[in-house]
Scaffold this motif. Structure first.
Motif, PDB file in Angstrom:
ATOM      1  N   THR A 188       0.828  -1.202   0.000  1.00  0.00           N
ATOM      2  CA  THR A 188       0.000   0.000   0.000  1.00  0.00           C
ATOM      3  C   THR A 188       0.862   1.250   0.000  1.00  0.00           C
ATOM      4  OG1 THR A 188      -1.722   1.157   1.229  1.00  0.00           O
ATOM      5  CG2 THR A 188      -0.117  -0.067   2.508  1.00  0.00           C
ATOM      6  N   GLY A 189       0.214   2.398  -0.048  1.00  0.00           N
ATOM      7  CA  GLY A 189       0.946   3.658   0.018  1.00  0.00           C
ATOM      8  C   GLY A 189       1.060   4.099   1.462  1.00  0.00           C
ATOM      9  N   MET A 190       1.286   5.334   1.657  1.00  0.00           N
ATOM     10  CA  MET A 190       1.411   5.814   3.023  1.00  0.00           C
ATOM     11  C   MET A 190       0.109   5.600   3.770  1.00  0.00           C
ATOM     12  SD  MET A 190       3.556   9.297   2.542  1.00  0.00           S
ATOM     13  CE  MET A 190       2.375   9.874   1.335  1.00  0.00           C
TER      14      MET A 190
ATOM     15  N   THR B 260      -2.469   8.284   4.667  1.00  0.00           N
ATOM     16  CA  THR B 260      -3.483   8.738   3.719  1.00  0.00           C
ATOM     17  C   THR B 260      -4.753   7.935   3.951  1.00  0.00           C
ATOM     18  OG1 THR B 260      -1.682   8.993   2.139  1.00  0.00           O
ATOM     19  CG2 THR B 260      -3.923   9.211   1.294  1.00  0.00           C
TER      20      THR B 260
ATOM     21  N   HIS C 286      -5.621   5.055   1.399  1.00  0.00           N
ATOM     22  CA  HIS C 286      -4.842   3.820   1.504  1.00  0.00           C
ATOM     23  C   HIS C 286      -5.212   3.031   2.751  1.00  0.00           C
ATOM     24  CE1 HIS C 286      -1.629   5.902  -1.125  1.00  0.00           C
ATOM     25  NE2 HIS C 286      -2.556   5.328  -1.846  1.00  0.00           N
TER      26      HIS C 286
ATOM     27  N   GLU D 170       4.287  -0.924   3.404  1.00  0.00           N
ATOM     28  CA  GLU D 170       4.047   0.451   3.011  1.00  0.00           C
ATOM     29  C   GLU D 170       5.106   0.880   2.007  1.00  0.00           C
ATOM     30  OE1 GLU D 170       3.099   4.392   5.651  1.00  0.00           O
ATOM     31  OE2 GLU D 170       3.310   2.482   6.690  1.00  0.00           O
TER      32      GLU D 170
ATOM     33  N   HIS E  60       6.221   3.587  -1.198  1.00  0.00           N
ATOM     34  CA  HIS E  60       5.882   4.953  -1.570  1.00  0.00           C
ATOM     35  C   HIS E  60       5.917   5.066  -3.078  1.00  0.00           C
ATOM     36  CE1 HIS E  60       7.366   4.883   2.566  1.00  0.00           C
ATOM     37  NE2 HIS E  60       6.315   5.664   2.753  1.00  0.00           N
ATOM     38  N   ASP E  61       5.980   6.251  -3.567  1.00  0.00           N
ATOM     39  CA  ASP E  61       5.844   6.380  -5.010  1.00  0.00           C
ATOM     40  C   ASP E  61       7.096   5.980  -5.786  1.00  0.00           C
ATOM     41  OD1 ASP E  61       3.262   6.913  -5.374  1.00  0.00           O
ATOM     42  OD2 ASP E  61       3.435   9.097  -5.405  1.00  0.00           O
TER      43      ASP E  61
ATOM     44  N   GLY F 256       9.727   0.365  -4.454  1.00  0.00           N
ATOM     45  CA  GLY F 256       8.640  -0.592  -4.602  1.00  0.00           C
ATOM     46  C   GLY F 256       9.155  -1.958  -5.023  1.00  0.00           C
TER      47      GLY F 256
ATOM     48  N   THR G 237      -2.205   0.827  -4.281  1.00  0.00           N
ATOM     49  CA  THR G 237      -1.871   2.125  -4.871  1.00  0.00           C
ATOM     50  C   THR G 237      -1.760   1.973  -6.378  1.00  0.00           C
ATOM     51  OG1 THR G 237       0.519   1.862  -4.933  1.00  0.00           O
ATOM     52  CG2 THR G 237      -0.436   2.578  -2.869  1.00  0.00           C
TER      53      THR G 237
ATOM     54  N   ASN H 134       0.667   2.691  -8.137  1.00  0.00           N
ATOM     55  CA  ASN H 134       2.023   2.407  -8.578  1.00  0.00           C
ATOM     56  C   ASN H 134       2.354   0.914  -8.550  1.00  0.00           C
ATOM     57  OD1 ASN H 134       4.535   3.057  -9.495  1.00  0.00           O
ATOM     58  ND2 ASN H 134       5.374   3.425  -7.447  1.00  0.00           N
ATOM     59  N   CYS H 135       1.762   0.159  -9.461  1.00  0.00           N
ATOM     60  CA  CYS H 135       1.891  -1.292  -9.383  1.00  0.00           C
ATOM     61  C   CYS H 135       2.998  -1.857 -10.255  1.00  0.00           C
ATOM     62  CB  CYS H 135       0.565  -1.944  -9.762  1.00  0.00           C
ATOM     63  SG  CYS H 135       0.116  -1.627 -11.467  1.00  0.00           S
TER      64      CYS H 135
END
Lengths: 367, 367
Positions: free
Chosen positions: B194-196, B199, B202, B227, B229-230, B235, B256, B258-259
């Motif tokens: 997931t992202g942050m 948020t 998320h 977790e 990030h972008d 990732g 997110t 950004n997969c």
DNA sequence: CTGAAAGCGCTAACAA
DNA sequence: TTGTTAGCGCTTTCAG
């Protein structure tokens, strides 16, 4: 380019608004030269008539759209109709008016109803051809006399209709195959329960499924394709027979709306959740079968969206001169247990259908 | 019941049409008694205003709608913007005008841009609050001065904004859980990337997934929640570490957008199709991973539809006095390999984005 | 052939 | 508090 009206055109052409009107509408009593001059100016300044004014002046809507679909309520067609009406309502101030001539059931008295609508002064006809063959002459005639015909949900592909709006039946079947195939182990056996295979829609769904199931399930087999009809008892019986004959069945794809008898049969065999059942469409009676896991997923044709879209195509065509695409396919929705609450289709909604459905803003879908 | 206008009502009530107008619209400068009398008559005779006349009389309402969302192209927000613009275009003849003040990226210079839009003479502001906290004062101020604020995609729930349009993050997570759970055998272990988590979006997706996964997969376990990030490299690395540490993982949910790094990691481990990967959103880079089975399904937030809907809510509110719902959730779309061709999002579309997207009629969604 | 003018039903500005 | 009136942009009728 700001808005110009006939006054502005008249000023530019140094004539009166009456003359501009005559030119714009190809009326008599105007010289060919001035007509051309005026038309050219109108073109140049991008004249767009104010439909509200026209409607007001003429005392009737500037644009009339005939709608000829079944009236059956709490049902697929009900949603289709609501989609059309909700969307039309929004364009009323622009002078769009719906002439709704429902049939009692799909295909029933269809010819007469359509003929009836065509006698009105409409620019577009939206219909669900239940019996396409029979309607071809009427549709062609309409298109000849400059009425654009839009088929929704079902097509009359042999006719000269301008557009068809609906889901791609083959893709529906294929999606069912993917959902089924990926959920099952390799070598699984599945079956299809469909409607009359002579109906194009059922045939395409079935074919889509049959062709793609093996692609998504290694060595998977479509063991049987059973043709059921609308009769509940028959459906239940045929499904029971199927389950008895093929105890190894791991999945069932019902490509018609009439899935309840199948659900009951599966349940009565104690196979709820064991046999993966993928259905089509969505209506209140299905809810309990989602809850107990009988229905694994349903592929929803989104009639409301279809209605909206067909109306919007019509309006965009009439108002903005957008060309009508020869077909417009929408993506079927995958409905599962977790998303069920999002669908108003499963709620037994009461009287004020249209009222509430205009709240239901939108159901649009990408090309 | 034939059509009656304000003249007829005026005649019946023995007053002038001006008074009728005041009564009908709850305007000032009319006594309560006459108002009631007139309203009663209007009700009795079934008065329906002539919308064409109203539209004509009021002239093009000149409604200005401010839009403040990121301009990033070929991207989620791009589609969101296109949805808004395409829909706005349709209502141009009704006097709807868009003032587009984009930010460069989500949250970047947001405060200034919003302040800037608010200085214009707008009736509605549509925005994607990247940094909600910071915007609360501005939003509240706007609402105070009678500008309706509609948040799209992300919410500023602490503020006085009128409406939020978006997908229910919890439901997204839950749907992912269902797809994942039903596809896997009991006792499967899965993980979330997931992202942050600070948020809201998320956090809700993750929670939805975590809570419901065991419900759909008997004794299933969410082994890890990572977790990321972008950053792409991060990732990839985190996912690789995850796969190494938990070789028993059977599924992965990326909540997110950004997969891609995750896809690459899975592929590099030779696990394409072995580990069930469920992603979020849809963009061109994902296509190959659908094709080779790396991505099992993606849950699409339908930004285009979100854009359309937010605009339509605004228009319906301004033109038809529809109340704004405090929130409008749309159903997320399940995208799978078989339906991928239906989604223009994955096609690397070129320049004429808006042009083409106005063709793309609709993407609406039920309430 | 062309121009002038009267409305369509409603809103809004101004008078009373 | 109520009445009167001038348009909105277009169609249509009746004069030129």
């Amino acid at each position: 380019m700001k808005k110009v009206g006939i006054h502005e055109i008249a000023r530019l052409a140094q004539v009166s608004i009456g003359t501009v009107d005559r030119a714009l509408h190809g009326r008599k009593r105007i010289s060919e030269t001035t007509r051309r001059r005026i038309l050219e100016i109108a073109e140049r300044v991008g004249y767009k008539p104010n439909l509200a004014a026209r409607a007001l002046s003429q005392g009737q809507a500037a644009v009339q759209i005939g709608v000829c679909i079944p009236r059956e309520i709490h049902n697929y067609f009900d949603q289709l109709r609501n989609g059309i009406l909700a969307e039309a309502h929004r364009f009323e101030p622009l002078g769009i008016e719906i002439l709704y001539h429902p049939t009692e059931r799909l295909g029933e008295n269809e010819r007469e109803r359509v003929a009836q609508v065509l006698r009105e002064d409409i620019q577009v006809l939206i219909l669900t051809p239940g019996n396409p063959q029979q309607l071809i002459p009427l549709i062609n005639e309409a298109e000849q006399s400059n009425i654009r015909v839009i088929c929704v949900d079902t097509d009359a592909s042999q006719s000269a209709r301008s557009t068809m709006v609906g889901v791609d039946a083959g893709m529906s079947g294929r999606l069912a195959a993917e959902l089924m195939g990926k959920f099952l182990r390799p070598r699984s056996e599945v079956a299809v329960i469909t409607g009359m295979l002579q109906t194009e829609d059922h045939r395409n769904k079935t074919e889509g499924f049959r062709l793609f199931f093996p692609r998504y399930c290694a060595n998977g087999q479509v063991t049987a394709i059973v043709e059921a009809h609308d009769d509940d008892a028959e459906g239940f019986q045929k499904c029971s027979a199927l389950l008895k004959k093929h105890p190894s069945l791991k999945g069932l794809y019902v490509s018609t709306a009439n899935c309840l008898p199948v659900c009951r049969a599966i349940r009565s065999f104690g196979l709820a959740g064991k046999v993966r059942l993928i259905t089509t469409d969505l209506f209140p009676g299905m809810a309990p079968f989602f809850d107990d896991g009988t229905i694994f997923a349903s592929i929803h044709g989104r009639p409301f969206a279809q209605g909206q879209i067909s109306l919007r195509l019509a309006v965009d065509h009439l108002l903005h001169q957008h060309p009508l695409p020869s077909s417009y396919f929408l993506t079927p929705q995958v409905v599962m247990h977790s998303t069920l609450p999002m669908f108003s289709e499963i709620r037994e909604s009461s009287a004020s259908e249209i009222k509430s459905s205009s709240l239901r803003l939108a159901d649009l879908e990408q090309v």
